[in-house]
Design an enzyme around this catalytic site. Sequence first.
Site, PDB file in Angstrom:
ATOM      1  N   PRO A 124      33.411  24.147  63.778  1.00  0.00           N
ATOM      2  CA  PRO A 124      33.464  25.669  64.286  1.00  0.00           C
ATOM      3  C   PRO A 124      32.388  25.848  65.400  1.00  0.00           C
ATOM      4  O   PRO A 124      31.325  25.775  65.205  1.00  0.00           O
ATOM      5  CB  PRO A 124      33.392  26.577  63.331  1.00  0.00           C
ATOM      6  CG  PRO A 124      32.383  25.923  62.152  1.00  0.00           C
ATOM      7  CD  PRO A 124      32.599  24.526  62.415  1.00  0.00           C
ATOM      8  N   GLY A 126      31.816  28.969  68.492  1.00  0.00           N
ATOM      9  CA  GLY A 126      32.075  30.250  68.870  1.00  0.00           C
ATOM     10  C   GLY A 126      32.064  30.132  70.367  1.00  0.00           C
ATOM     11  O   GLY A 126      31.422  29.430  71.242  1.00  0.00           O
ATOM     12  N   TYR A 176      32.320  34.654  59.791  1.00  0.00           N
ATOM     13  CA  TYR A 176      30.876  35.175  59.882  1.00  0.00           C
ATOM     14  C   TYR A 176      30.975  36.662  59.140  1.00  0.00           C
ATOM     15  O   TYR A 176      31.972  37.157  59.343  1.00  0.00           O
ATOM     16  CB  TYR A 176      30.555  35.511  61.190  1.00  0.00           C
ATOM     17  CG  TYR A 176      29.807  34.169  61.984  1.00  0.00           C
ATOM     18  CD1 TYR A 176      28.559  33.565  61.343  1.00  0.00           C
ATOM     19  CD2 TYR A 176      30.115  33.904  63.276  1.00  0.00           C
ATOM     20  CE1 TYR A 176      28.044  32.464  62.057  1.00  0.00           C
ATOM     21  CE2 TYR A 176      29.601  32.748  63.633  1.00  0.00           C
ATOM     22  CZ  TYR A 176      28.495  32.386  63.172  1.00  0.00           C
ATOM     23  OH  TYR A 176      27.819  31.066  63.930  1.00  0.00           O
ATOM     24  N   HIS A 322      23.355  24.033  61.960  1.00  0.00           N
ATOM     25  CA  HIS A 322      23.970  24.779  62.800  1.00  0.00           C
ATOM     26  C   HIS A 322      23.798  24.169  64.218  1.00  0.00           C
ATOM     27  O   HIS A 322      23.409  24.711  65.340  1.00  0.00           O
ATOM     28  CB  HIS A 322      23.408  26.018  62.998  1.00  0.00           C
ATOM     29  CG  HIS A 322      24.407  27.100  63.453  1.00  0.00           C
ATOM     30  ND1 HIS A 322      25.016  28.068  62.600  1.00  0.00           N
ATOM     31  CD2 HIS A 322      25.063  27.398  64.811  1.00  0.00           C
ATOM     32  CE1 HIS A 322      25.944  28.824  63.178  1.00  0.00           C
ATOM     33  NE2 HIS A 322      26.065  28.425  64.473  1.00  0.00           N
ATOM     34  N   GLY A 376      30.363  18.423  66.678  1.00  0.00           N
ATOM     35  CA  GLY A 376      30.451  19.865  67.496  1.00  0.00           C
ATOM     36  C   GLY A 376      30.443  19.715  68.653  1.00  0.00           C
ATOM     37  O   GLY A 376      31.490  19.771  69.707  1.00  0.00           O
TER      38      GLY A 376
HETATM   39  C1  FMN Z   1      28.183  25.896  71.564  1.00  0.00           C
HETATM   40  C2  FMN Z   1      28.308  26.045  69.832  1.00  0.00           C
HETATM   41  C3  FMN Z   1      28.471  27.058  69.092  1.00  0.00           C
HETATM   42  C4  FMN Z   1      28.595  27.094  67.825  1.00  0.00           C
HETATM   43  N1  FMN Z   1      29.172  28.199  67.364  1.00  0.00           N
HETATM   44  C5  FMN Z   1      29.135  28.322  66.016  1.00  0.00           C
HETATM   45  C6  FMN Z   1      30.063  29.104  65.180  1.00  0.00           C
HETATM   46  O1  FMN Z   1      30.558  30.200  65.739  1.00  0.00           O
HETATM   47  N2  FMN Z   1      29.946  29.169  64.003  1.00  0.00           N
HETATM   48  C7  FMN Z   1      29.551  28.248  62.966  1.00  0.00           C
HETATM   49  O2  FMN Z   1      29.580  28.241  62.001  1.00  0.00           O
HETATM   50  N3  FMN Z   1      28.899  27.103  63.616  1.00  0.00           N
HETATM   51  C8  FMN Z   1      28.858  27.238  65.167  1.00  0.00           C
HETATM   52  N4  FMN Z   1      27.976  26.301  65.814  1.00  0.00           N
HETATM   53  C9  FMN Z   1      27.510  25.200  64.877  1.00  0.00           C
HETATM   54  C10 FMN Z   1      28.642  24.045  64.593  1.00  0.00           C
HETATM   55  O3  FMN Z   1      29.462  24.166  63.868  1.00  0.00           O
HETATM   56  C11 FMN Z   1      27.909  22.730  64.027  1.00  0.00           C
HETATM   57  O4  FMN Z   1      27.257  22.787  63.016  1.00  0.00           O
HETATM   58  C12 FMN Z   1      26.966  21.852  65.278  1.00  0.00           C
HETATM   59  O5  FMN Z   1      27.624  21.833  66.309  1.00  0.00           O
HETATM   60  C13 FMN Z   1      26.729  20.274  64.690  1.00  0.00           C
HETATM   61  O6  FMN Z   1      25.876  19.761  65.642  1.00  0.00           O
HETATM   62  P1  FMN Z   1      26.254  19.025  66.911  1.00  0.00           P
HETATM   63  O7  FMN Z   1      26.775  19.982  67.887  1.00  0.00           O
HETATM   64  O8  FMN Z   1      25.190  18.288  67.213  1.00  0.00           O
HETATM   65  O9  FMN Z   1      27.747  17.973  66.638  1.00  0.00           O
HETATM   66  C14 FMN Z   1      27.951  26.200  67.246  1.00  0.00           C
HETATM   67  C15 FMN Z   1      27.420  25.059  67.783  1.00  0.00           C
HETATM   68  C16 FMN Z   1      27.311  24.783  69.220  1.00  0.00           C
HETATM   69  C17 FMN Z   1      27.027  23.811  69.864  1.00  0.00           C
END
Ligand code: FMN
Length: 424
Positions: A124, A126, A176, A322, A376
């Site tokens: 996920p 956002g 959230y 995250h 992500g």
């Molecule tokens: C641009 C961005 C927005 C994100 N928004 C959320 C979110 O709204 N909710 C959430 O649970 N995790 C969020 N995450 C964390 C991702 O779910 C995930 O844990 C993370 O991107 C994994 O790492 P990676 O980008 O290196 O693959 C976000 C990550 C990024 C990069």
Amino acid sequence: MRFPLRSSVSRGYTTPVEAGSTGAKLDRTPAEKGRSPPRRFYAGPSLERARTIDDLRAMAHRRLPAFAVEYLEGGAEEEATLARNLAAFASYRFLPRALVDVSSRDQSISLFDRAMPLPFAIAPTGLNGLFRNKADVLLARAAAEAGIPFIQSTMSNDRMEDVAAVPNLRHWWQLYVFGERSIRDTLVARAERAHCEALVLTIDAQFYGDREWEQRRFAHPGRLSLGSILEAALHPLWAATTLSGGMPSFANALDFLPKDRRGFFESAFWIRANMDHALDWDEAARLRDLWPRMFLIKGLLNPDDVQRAVSIGADGVILSNHGGRQLDWTVAALDVLQEARRRVGARLTLIVDGGVRRGTDVLKALALGADAALVGRATLYGLAAAGQNGVTRAIDIFREEIDRDLGLLGARSVKDLGPDFLTR
Ligand SMILES: Cc1cc2nc3c(=O)[nH]c(=O)nc-3n(C[C@H](O)[C@H](O)[C@H](O)COP(=O)(O)O)c2cc1C
């Protein structure tokens, strides 16, 4: 385009975009010697020429304005957690098995008793509407075509029901917890009506991690600096494919917000300011009981907490920091995976994320005990580079790499993987 990012975000070498107009490398790969020509990731318009996730990343950087690149890439504070996510994968080396008949290879897995052809899902994220109009619908379509789950964020810019309408989608809703209790309960009820397969409760963002580099693009909270606005104006292709329907909005949260706080940045700040700091295990257990289907907690890192998730009846845990965007100086999910698995055995589905950019990363996570990985940024690079086709290209790159690497590793199936394939 000049957009220097810190080297900690890259894998020891930088894209030409990151390195700025000088093209200077911050580091060199071992194959480059002395005056050998500098290497460049592909950043042009042809998706077929994107060989790796790093190529999609370079394409995305070229297309996006700098403030959106910072939102996409940035980590919290010193970005030590962000760097650890990559370093954790890099700290493991393979011990391949020889002379194994790998004439057929199988990367399919079963997640919550449903077969899927690939061992990863889309995390996920956002505000995807900053990268593309209808971004989550595009991500969901690509996921559905590939047969993998897509987790839609509470901070999505597309309506939950619009994503749910994508045919054959395994749709998971990420929750959230903010504002009054009735808000979360309403969202949970909506997700149930939308037939979401799983509820993913994210618990590591009750305070908003300080992504300082992103903040430097703003003059005030909620208002971009003049420089950022002017720089964004130099990206007409981005504007045409992203802002054609106007500024994105938080389609699923908007109704809960005060009427004068419904602008894009304002609503993001309102939600951040109203995250429930009292969220605890009792409330997680209450939400578990409210939700009739698969329930996962996302953002655990401490093995004691993973064990506790079993006791409240969670079906799965997403080990995650995250993407390095919340607490700085944490361990990577990969660092705690084996211990978490040792504690919970087969009682819990364990999924890991953070830093997955290569097929080999997915294989390492599976070998250390994960049931699946989440990606992500990798699929967001594809999305920002070329919309749904870019997401599909990212998924295809993982599929091709995993297939080839299984063969090279001497494993017929991801089910054969275990820690004996790895050393540190
Ligand atoms: C641009 C961005 C927005 C994100 N928004 C959320 C979110 O709204 N909710 C959430 O649970 N995790 C969020 N995450 C964390 C991702 O779910 C995930 O844990 C993370 O991107 C994994 O790492 P990676 O980008 O290196 O693959 C976000 C990550 C990024 C990069």
